[in-house]
Design a protein around this motif. Structure first.
Motif, PDB file in Angstrom:
ATOM      1  N   SER A  31      -2.916  12.002 -43.577  1.00  0.00           N
ATOM      2  CA  SER A  31      -2.412  11.150 -42.509  1.00  0.00           C
ATOM      3  C   SER A  31      -2.877   9.720 -42.737  1.00  0.00           C
ATOM      4  O   SER A  31      -3.747   9.450 -43.559  1.00  0.00           O
ATOM      5  CB  SER A  31      -2.925  11.648 -41.159  1.00  0.00           C
ATOM      6  OG  SER A  31      -4.320  11.401 -41.052  1.00  0.00           O
ATOM      7  N   ASP A  32      -2.296   8.798 -41.970  1.00  0.00           N
ATOM      8  CA  ASP A  32      -2.730   7.413 -42.073  1.00  0.00           C
ATOM      9  C   ASP A  32      -4.200   7.266 -41.699  1.00  0.00           C
ATOM     10  O   ASP A  32      -4.919   6.446 -42.280  1.00  0.00           O
ATOM     11  CB  ASP A  32      -1.865   6.529 -41.169  1.00  0.00           C
ATOM     12  CG  ASP A  32      -0.476   6.293 -41.741  1.00  0.00           C
ATOM     13  OD1 ASP A  32      -0.280   6.554 -42.945  1.00  0.00           O
ATOM     14  OD2 ASP A  32       0.405   5.851 -40.987  1.00  0.00           O
ATOM     15  N   LEU A  33      -4.654   8.055 -40.724  1.00  0.00           N
ATOM     16  CA  LEU A  33      -6.063   7.994 -40.340  1.00  0.00           C
ATOM     17  C   LEU A  33      -6.951   8.466 -41.480  1.00  0.00           C
ATOM     18  O   LEU A  33      -7.994   7.864 -41.762  1.00  0.00           O
ATOM     19  CB  LEU A  33      -6.315   8.838 -39.086  1.00  0.00           C
ATOM     20  CG  LEU A  33      -5.793   8.266 -37.772  1.00  0.00           C
ATOM     21  CD1 LEU A  33      -5.936   9.283 -36.651  1.00  0.00           C
ATOM     22  CD2 LEU A  33      -6.546   6.975 -37.404  1.00  0.00           C
ATOM     23  N   ASP A  34      -6.549   9.540 -42.140  1.00  0.00           N
ATOM     24  CA  ASP A  34      -7.322  10.031 -43.283  1.00  0.00           C
ATOM     25  C   ASP A  34      -7.358   8.985 -44.389  1.00  0.00           C
ATOM     26  O   ASP A  34      -8.399   8.746 -45.011  1.00  0.00           O
ATOM     27  CB  ASP A  34      -6.716  11.326 -43.819  1.00  0.00           C
ATOM     28  CG  ASP A  34      -6.895  12.501 -42.869  1.00  0.00           C
ATOM     29  OD1 ASP A  34      -7.830  12.457 -42.047  1.00  0.00           O
ATOM     30  OD2 ASP A  34      -6.090  13.445 -42.944  1.00  0.00           O
ATOM     31  N   LYS A  37      -9.664   6.142 -43.465  1.00  0.00           N
ATOM     32  CA  LYS A  37     -11.069   6.525 -43.570  1.00  0.00           C
ATOM     33  C   LYS A  37     -11.518   6.574 -45.026  1.00  0.00           C
ATOM     34  O   LYS A  37     -12.602   6.100 -45.380  1.00  0.00           O
ATOM     35  CB  LYS A  37     -11.291   7.880 -42.891  1.00  0.00           C
ATOM     36  CG  LYS A  37     -12.761   8.168 -42.588  1.00  0.00           C
ATOM     37  CD  LYS A  37     -12.893   9.290 -41.571  1.00  0.00           C
ATOM     38  CE  LYS A  37     -14.348   9.381 -41.081  1.00  0.00           C
ATOM     39  NZ  LYS A  37     -14.505  10.396 -40.018  1.00  0.00           N
ATOM     40  N   PRO A  91      -2.528   0.611 -43.035  1.00  0.00           N
ATOM     41  CA  PRO A  91      -3.662   1.406 -42.561  1.00  0.00           C
ATOM     42  C   PRO A  91      -4.897   1.315 -43.436  1.00  0.00           C
ATOM     43  O   PRO A  91      -6.025   1.361 -42.932  1.00  0.00           O
ATOM     44  CB  PRO A  91      -3.101   2.829 -42.534  1.00  0.00           C
ATOM     45  CG  PRO A  91      -1.635   2.645 -42.310  1.00  0.00           C
ATOM     46  CD  PRO A  91      -1.274   1.398 -43.083  1.00  0.00           C
ATOM     47  N   PHE A 139      -0.606   3.909 -36.753  1.00  0.00           N
ATOM     48  CA  PHE A 139      -1.125   5.207 -36.321  1.00  0.00           C
ATOM     49  C   PHE A 139      -0.398   5.732 -35.082  1.00  0.00           C
ATOM     50  O   PHE A 139      -0.970   6.436 -34.253  1.00  0.00           O
ATOM     51  CB  PHE A 139      -2.635   5.115 -36.035  1.00  0.00           C
ATOM     52  CG  PHE A 139      -3.425   4.472 -37.130  1.00  0.00           C
ATOM     53  CD1 PHE A 139      -3.705   5.160 -38.300  1.00  0.00           C
ATOM     54  CD2 PHE A 139      -3.878   3.165 -37.006  1.00  0.00           C
ATOM     55  CE1 PHE A 139      -4.425   4.565 -39.324  1.00  0.00           C
ATOM     56  CE2 PHE A 139      -4.603   2.566 -38.016  1.00  0.00           C
ATOM     57  CZ  PHE A 139      -4.872   3.260 -39.183  1.00  0.00           C
ATOM     58  N   VAL A 168      -9.569   0.914 -34.104  1.00  0.00           N
ATOM     59  CA  VAL A 168      -9.568   2.338 -34.439  1.00  0.00           C
ATOM     60  C   VAL A 168     -11.009   2.736 -34.725  1.00  0.00           C
ATOM     61  O   VAL A 168     -11.590   2.333 -35.735  1.00  0.00           O
ATOM     62  CB  VAL A 168      -8.677   2.637 -35.662  1.00  0.00           C
ATOM     63  CG1 VAL A 168      -8.579   4.142 -35.876  1.00  0.00           C
ATOM     64  CG2 VAL A 168      -7.292   2.040 -35.488  1.00  0.00           C
ATOM     65  N   LEU A 170     -12.949   4.888 -36.128  1.00  0.00           N
ATOM     66  CA  LEU A 170     -13.027   5.977 -37.098  1.00  0.00           C
ATOM     67  C   LEU A 170     -14.458   6.386 -37.422  1.00  0.00           C
ATOM     68  O   LEU A 170     -14.709   7.520 -37.828  1.00  0.00           O
ATOM     69  CB  LEU A 170     -12.331   5.559 -38.401  1.00  0.00           C
ATOM     70  CG  LEU A 170     -10.814   5.706 -38.464  1.00  0.00           C
ATOM     71  CD1 LEU A 170     -10.313   5.257 -39.831  1.00  0.00           C
ATOM     72  CD2 LEU A 170     -10.391   7.142 -38.193  1.00  0.00           C
ATOM     73  N   LEU A 178     -10.033   6.874 -29.078  1.00  0.00           N
ATOM     74  CA  LEU A 178     -10.043   6.401 -30.458  1.00  0.00           C
ATOM     75  C   LEU A 178      -9.535   4.978 -30.587  1.00  0.00           C
ATOM     76  O   LEU A 178     -10.024   4.207 -31.429  1.00  0.00           O
ATOM     77  CB  LEU A 178      -9.186   7.349 -31.312  1.00  0.00           C
ATOM     78  CG  LEU A 178      -9.046   7.029 -32.798  1.00  0.00           C
ATOM     79  CD1 LEU A 178     -10.397   7.124 -33.506  1.00  0.00           C
ATOM     80  CD2 LEU A 178      -8.032   7.983 -33.451  1.00  0.00           C
TER      81      LEU A 178
END
Length: 226
Positions: A31-34, A37, A91, A139, A168, A170, A178
């Motif tokens: 994902s974009d969050l992954d 990070k 991201p 996101f 964000v 994270l 979040l």
């Protein structure tokens, strides 16, 4: 089994198969969050952040301070990469890294912040709304506007032009959510020493960051080193 029953059964199996494939594909793709990070983990080191172009605005501009907001919590210190202050929202390339000071004043990477200035974005929105919606998004979240403040000559409370932003959290859990800009688990009480050096923001920001409402912000940047 009747023809209708067989048809319904086959249709159900097909839907389940397609759904399973879609879910499997989604799970297999980061994902974009992954991705964000994975791309920013190295910035737990301030020296790595500096090498990548992130730094504090020059003292004594308000963005040089640890930013807090009473009972709502704090943000922390914003290390900004002036080279990323454009109309791109990526991201893996946040415009700012947010560091929270611990009780000893050492900075810990807490959040990422994505920033787009309002005027150039709004201009592009008028020209090309298909690619530039009314508000930037990342996101699956719309950015928040930070508008001009009274007494700041058309600029924000930070004495930079109005902008859109998205925090964000994270790297530091935020009880408020979040994507909430304020984190009640973050405090500026551990930040007391002045920073030894900093990197000025790039040309997309006002050439001069004036002093304004410094008393609103908790304390100066600690001299912690990675």
């Amino acid at each position: 089994m009747s023809r209708t029953t067989r048809y319904l059964a086959a249709a159900t199996i097909s839907v389940v198969a397609i759904t399973s494939l879609a879910i499997g594909t989604a799970l297999a793709r980061p994902s974009d969050l992954d991705a964000a990070k994975a791309a920013t983990g190295r910035f737990h080191s301030l020296s790595q952040a500096a090498a990548a172009g992130y730094g504090l605005p020059p003292a004594p501009a308000p963005l040089h301070e640890c930013i807090s907001n009473g009972a709502q919590g704090a943000m922390g210190f914003h290390y900004v990469n002036g080279g990323l202050l454009d109309l791109n929202v990526e991201p893996t390339k946040p415009e700012a890294l947010v560091y929270a000071p611990d009780s000893n004043g050492k900075l810990q990477l807490a959040a990422l912040e994505y920033v787009v200035f309002q005027a150039p974005w709004d201009e592009q929105h008028q020209k090309d709304p298909a690619h530039f919606p009314a508000m930037p998004e990342a996101f699956g979240q719309m950015f928040m506007p930070v508008n001009a403040a009274a007494g700041h000559n058309g600029n924000t409370i930070f004495d930079i032009p109005p902008f859109y932003m998205l925090h964000v959290w994270l790297w530091n859990s935020n009880p408020s959510g979040l994507f909430n800009p304020w984190n009640p688990s973050v405090s500026c009480s551990g930040a007391s020493a002045a920073a030894g050096s900093s990197t000025a923001l790039g040309g997309a920001v006002n050439a001069k960051l004036a002093v304004a409402d410094v008393a609103r912000f908790a304390c100066r940047v600690p001299g912690a080193r990675a």
